[in-house]
Design a protein around this motif. Structure first.
Motif, PDB file in Angstrom:
ATOM      1  N   UNK A  17     -47.485  30.575 -35.281  1.00  0.00           N
ATOM      2  CA  UNK A  17     -47.321  30.173 -36.676  1.00  0.00           C
ATOM      3  C   UNK A  17     -47.223  28.652 -36.790  1.00  0.00           C
ATOM      4  N   UNK A  18     -46.568  28.037 -35.828  1.00  0.00           N
ATOM      5  CA  UNK A  18     -46.453  26.576 -35.854  1.00  0.00           C
ATOM      6  C   UNK A  18     -47.824  25.919 -35.666  1.00  0.00           C
ATOM      7  N   UNK A  19     -48.645  26.504 -34.792  1.00  0.00           N
ATOM      8  CA  UNK A  19     -49.997  25.975 -34.615  1.00  0.00           C
ATOM      9  C   UNK A  19     -50.777  26.072 -35.914  1.00  0.00           C
ATOM     10  N   UNK A  20     -50.718  27.230 -36.560  1.00  0.00           N
ATOM     11  CA  UNK A  20     -51.472  27.436 -37.804  1.00  0.00           C
ATOM     12  C   UNK A  20     -50.984  26.483 -38.888  1.00  0.00           C
ATOM     13  N   UNK A  21     -49.682  26.321 -39.004  1.00  0.00           N
ATOM     14  CA  UNK A  21     -49.150  25.389 -40.009  1.00  0.00           C
ATOM     15  C   UNK A  21     -49.570  23.962 -39.714  1.00  0.00           C
ATOM     16  N   UNK A  34     -56.142  33.382 -41.455  1.00  0.00           N
ATOM     17  CA  UNK A  34     -56.280  33.403 -39.997  1.00  0.00           C
ATOM     18  C   UNK A  34     -56.686  34.798 -39.549  1.00  0.00           C
ATOM     19  N   UNK A  35     -57.701  34.859 -38.714  1.00  0.00           N
ATOM     20  CA  UNK A  35     -58.123  36.119 -38.099  1.00  0.00           C
ATOM     21  C   UNK A  35     -58.075  35.954 -36.586  1.00  0.00           C
ATOM     22  N   UNK A  36     -57.137  36.639 -35.963  1.00  0.00           N
ATOM     23  CA  UNK A  36     -57.058  36.602 -34.500  1.00  0.00           C
ATOM     24  C   UNK A  36     -58.091  37.563 -33.931  1.00  0.00           C
ATOM     25  N   UNK A  37     -58.783  37.121 -32.879  1.00  0.00           N
ATOM     26  CA  UNK A  37     -59.898  37.862 -32.324  1.00  0.00           C
ATOM     27  C   UNK A  37     -59.489  38.588 -31.055  1.00  0.00           C
ATOM     28  N   UNK A  41     -61.308  37.751 -22.845  1.00  0.00           N
ATOM     29  CA  UNK A  41     -61.181  36.593 -21.960  1.00  0.00           C
ATOM     30  C   UNK A  41     -59.765  36.499 -21.426  1.00  0.00           C
ATOM     31  N   UNK A  42     -59.612  35.621 -20.442  1.00  0.00           N
ATOM     32  CA  UNK A  42     -58.326  35.448 -19.767  1.00  0.00           C
ATOM     33  C   UNK A  42     -57.597  34.179 -20.203  1.00  0.00           C
ATOM     34  N   UNK A  43     -58.269  33.271 -20.853  1.00  0.00           N
ATOM     35  CA  UNK A  43     -57.818  31.887 -20.837  1.00  0.00           C
ATOM     36  C   UNK A  43     -57.389  31.313 -22.176  1.00  0.00           C
ATOM     37  N   UNK A  44     -57.322  32.112 -23.222  1.00  0.00           N
ATOM     38  CA  UNK A  44     -56.866  31.578 -24.500  1.00  0.00           C
ATOM     39  C   UNK A  44     -56.589  32.708 -25.464  1.00  0.00           C
ATOM     40  N   UNK A  45     -55.918  32.364 -26.558  1.00  0.00           N
ATOM     41  CA  UNK A  45     -55.799  33.253 -27.710  1.00  0.00           C
ATOM     42  C   UNK A  45     -56.693  32.667 -28.790  1.00  0.00           C
ATOM     43  N   UNK A  46     -57.822  33.311 -29.082  1.00  0.00           N
ATOM     44  CA  UNK A  46     -58.780  32.747 -30.049  1.00  0.00           C
ATOM     45  C   UNK A  46     -58.536  33.274 -31.460  1.00  0.00           C
ATOM     46  N   UNK A  47     -58.864  32.448 -32.441  1.00  0.00           N
ATOM     47  CA  UNK A  47     -58.762  32.873 -33.830  1.00  0.00           C
ATOM     48  C   UNK A  47     -59.765  32.091 -34.671  1.00  0.00           C
ATOM     49  N   UNK A  52     -64.159  28.895 -41.077  1.00  0.00           N
ATOM     50  CA  UNK A  52     -64.714  27.546 -40.954  1.00  0.00           C
ATOM     51  C   UNK A  52     -64.478  26.953 -39.576  1.00  0.00           C
ATOM     52  N   UNK A  53     -63.344  27.290 -38.975  1.00  0.00           N
ATOM     53  CA  UNK A  53     -62.990  26.729 -37.678  1.00  0.00           C
ATOM     54  C   UNK A  53     -62.708  27.835 -36.683  1.00  0.00           C
ATOM     55  N   UNK A  54     -63.255  27.670 -35.482  1.00  0.00           N
ATOM     56  CA  UNK A  54     -62.928  28.542 -34.365  1.00  0.00           C
ATOM     57  C   UNK A  54     -61.892  27.811 -33.525  1.00  0.00           C
ATOM     58  N   UNK A  55     -60.761  28.447 -33.296  1.00  0.00           N
ATOM     59  CA  UNK A  55     -59.629  27.793 -32.645  1.00  0.00           C
ATOM     60  C   UNK A  55     -59.242  28.566 -31.389  1.00  0.00           C
ATOM     61  N   UNK A  56     -59.065  27.835 -30.299  1.00  0.00           N
ATOM     62  CA  UNK A  56     -58.527  28.405 -29.068  1.00  0.00           C
ATOM     63  C   UNK A  56     -57.126  27.851 -28.849  1.00  0.00           C
ATOM     64  N   UNK A  57     -56.193  28.752 -28.614  1.00  0.00           N
ATOM     65  CA  UNK A  57     -54.810  28.356 -28.353  1.00  0.00           C
ATOM     66  C   UNK A  57     -54.515  28.692 -26.893  1.00  0.00           C
ATOM     67  N   UNK A  58     -54.159  27.687 -26.116  1.00  0.00           N
ATOM     68  CA  UNK A  58     -54.027  27.831 -24.666  1.00  0.00           C
ATOM     69  C   UNK A  58     -52.572  27.624 -24.265  1.00  0.00           C
ATOM     70  N   UNK A  59     -52.029  28.582 -23.530  1.00  0.00           N
ATOM     71  CA  UNK A  59     -50.635  28.527 -23.088  1.00  0.00           C
ATOM     72  C   UNK A  59     -50.550  28.099 -21.625  1.00  0.00           C
ATOM     73  N   UNK A  60     -49.338  27.906 -21.156  1.00  0.00           N
ATOM     74  CA  UNK A  60     -49.153  27.568 -19.735  1.00  0.00           C
ATOM     75  C   UNK A  60     -49.594  28.730 -18.840  1.00  0.00           C
ATOM     76  N   UNK A  61     -49.395  29.959 -19.304  1.00  0.00           N
ATOM     77  CA  UNK A  61     -49.866  31.095 -18.514  1.00  0.00           C
ATOM     78  C   UNK A  61     -51.384  31.085 -18.408  1.00  0.00           C
ATOM     79  N   UNK A  62     -52.073  30.729 -19.498  1.00  0.00           N
ATOM     80  CA  UNK A  62     -53.529  30.604 -19.433  1.00  0.00           C
ATOM     81  C   UNK A  62     -53.933  29.566 -18.399  1.00  0.00           C
TER      82      UNK A  62
END
Length: 269
Positions: A17-21, A34-37, A41-47, A52-62
């Motif tokens: 939520x903080x990323x989206x805000x 926001x539509x989470x997809x 894949x192993x390496x991100x949480x995409x949405x 208009x925008x394709x966003x990859x959110x990458x964590x330390x586990x990724x």
């Protein structure tokens, strides 16, 4: 639970939520959709945001999973007689900054890729923002006849990257998109910059491995030979066993090896 989802992990909703805000604030929007997809894949949480925008959110586990995959790939490269080709990332921010720069460079040299918008960090998460490409299909979703028609374009794009001392490093069917009858590359990984000959041969082996089950070994090699000389074709041959070990490549390496040797002999004749 799918093994890829388990490996990727789940990011707490408060952090997402903080990323989206943050994205809404950066782009001057009071509200965003926001539509989470459910991406495989192993390496991100995409949405997708506002379509208009394709966003990859990458964590330390990724980032950790990427490091483990990189180690495995380098071991495979070593088994093929080549010193490790791939570089790891230490942080989520490094991952998104690399993909941003790789995508920017591809577009700069004329290779189709989504337009990169920005890469930054929010609360320890790497965030990559690209243009959203609507109505695309991956290569694995295309009919075989379309794959055959577009195979020369694939090798032209790949050779353009290699001519500019760039490599993809993770070429597989889901990283090759078609939109409006044109191909796009996505998800380039990090390779050693001083090993362009080896990484080019590896990319070429991956591309032919993707095509062989769809259009046959002979046509795959014929398409590759329009852009690559006999020496490079034979160098790609040395990576086939390594590529065959990857779970995302299923192909007949014996047939492909035979056709590569025939094409190389003709090229030297």
């Amino acid at each position: 639970m799918d093994i890829r989802q388990l490996a990727r992990g789940t990011i707490e909703w408060s952090r997402l939520e903080r990323v989206v805000r943050t994205l809404a604030d950066r782009y001057g929007r009071d509200v965003v959709r926001v539509e989470f997809l459910e991406a495989d894949n192993w390496l991100s949480t995409p949405c997708v945001i506002d379509e208009e925008w394709f966003v990859k959110i990458v964590s330390r586990q990724n980032a950790l999973v990427h490091a483990l995959l990189t180690t495995g790939r380098n071991v495979g490269a070593f088994s093929s007689g080549t010193v490790g080709l791939f570089d790891r990332f230490d942080t989520p921010r490094q991952m998104v900054e690399h993909e941003f720069e790789a995508t920017r460079r591809m577009r700069e040299i004329g290779v189709n890729a989504p337009r990169p918008i920005e890469a930054f960090e929010v609360n320890g998460l790497g965030v990559l923002v690209l243009e959203y490409l609507p109505e695309f299909s991956t290569l694995e979703e295309m009919p075989d006849e379309d794959v055959a028609d577009l195979a020369p374009d694939l090798f032209e794009m790949l050779s353009t990257m290699h001519d500019h001392e760039l490599a993809h490093g993770d070429l597989r069917a889901e990283n090759i998109l078609r939109r409006d009858d044109e191909l796009y590359f996505i998800d380039a990984t990090k390779v050693h910059e001083d090993r362009i000959a080896d990484t080019a041969a590896y990319d070429l082996a991956c591309a032919m491995a993707v095509l062989e089950p769809r259009i046959g070994a002979r046509d795959a090699v014929t398409a590759a030979a329009t852009e690559y000389d006999a020496e490079t074709l034979l160098a790609a041959r040395e990576f086939l066993d390594f590529v065959r070990l990857r779970p995302d490549h299923e192909f007949d390496s014996t047939l492909l090896r035979s056709e590569l040797e025939k094409a190389a002999d003709l090229g030297r004749g």
